[in-house]
Design an enzyme around this catalytic site. Sequence first.
Site, PDB file in Angstrom:
ATOM      1  N   HIS A 112       1.589   6.958  -0.552  1.00 36.61           N
ATOM      2  CA  HIS A 112       0.746   6.078   0.267  1.00 36.61           C
ATOM      3  C   HIS A 112      -0.567   5.873  -0.473  1.00 36.61           C
ATOM      4  O   HIS A 112      -1.349   6.811  -0.630  1.00 36.61           O
ATOM      5  CB  HIS A 112       0.506   6.719   1.638  1.00 36.61           C
ATOM      6  CG  HIS A 112       0.066   5.742   2.680  1.00 36.61           C
ATOM      7  ND1 HIS A 112      -1.199   5.202   2.700  1.00 36.61           N
ATOM      8  CD2 HIS A 112       0.737   5.182   3.713  1.00 36.61           C
ATOM      9  CE1 HIS A 112      -1.291   4.372   3.726  1.00 36.61           C
ATOM     10  NE2 HIS A 112      -0.122   4.331   4.349  1.00 36.61           N
ATOM     11  N   HIS A 117       0.802  -1.226   0.000  1.00 32.32           N
ATOM     12  CA  HIS A 117       0.000   0.000   0.000  1.00 32.32           C
ATOM     13  C   HIS A 117       0.837   1.279   0.000  1.00 32.32           C
ATOM     14  O   HIS A 117       0.270   2.377  -0.031  1.00 32.32           O
ATOM     15  CB  HIS A 117      -0.904   0.010   1.249  1.00 32.32           C
ATOM     16  CG  HIS A 117      -0.093   0.038   2.507  1.00 32.32           C
ATOM     17  ND1 HIS A 117       0.518  -1.090   3.012  1.00 32.32           N
ATOM     18  CD2 HIS A 117       0.257   1.057   3.318  1.00 32.32           C
ATOM     19  CE1 HIS A 117       1.202  -0.752   4.093  1.00 32.32           C
ATOM     20  NE2 HIS A 117       1.060   0.543   4.301  1.00 32.32           N
TER      21      HIS A 117
END
Length: 149
Positions: free
Chosen positions: A72, A57
């Site tokens: 992110h 992620h």
Amino acid sequence: MTTVTSPLAGRAIGLANVPDPVFSGAMVGPGTAIDPVREPTEAVAPVDGLVVSMHPHAFVVMDENGHGVLTHLGIDTVQLNGEGFELLVAKGDQVRRGQPVIKWNPAAVEAAGKSPISPVVALEASTEALGGLAESGEIALGDALFTWS
């Protein structure tokens, strides 16, 4: 000076609009955020450099100036345990700006109950070190998000 380009296509919304206090309060560092297009896509490297951190992620690329840029993908997406994310490079790899790093689907992240909003952060930087911050408007893949001096 480093120019940080967008790892995703979508809309720039600025860090203040990220639904997570750690990012919206710039506790990780200054930067901006992208509300990505809702289709399967690839997140690309925002700078040339070394992949110093790699998770399904999120990833950090450090450029030749020692600037670490965190991308992110979504908020609380660590809770998805990598599901729906495909790593295309590994920690320790050299990457070029625009090189695909992770395949993911922002619509699937949203369907899983997470926000697909993606912060792009200058780690260990001061707000004053950033210029030309893109905090609104449509952003194409590879458009400049900010400069870092």
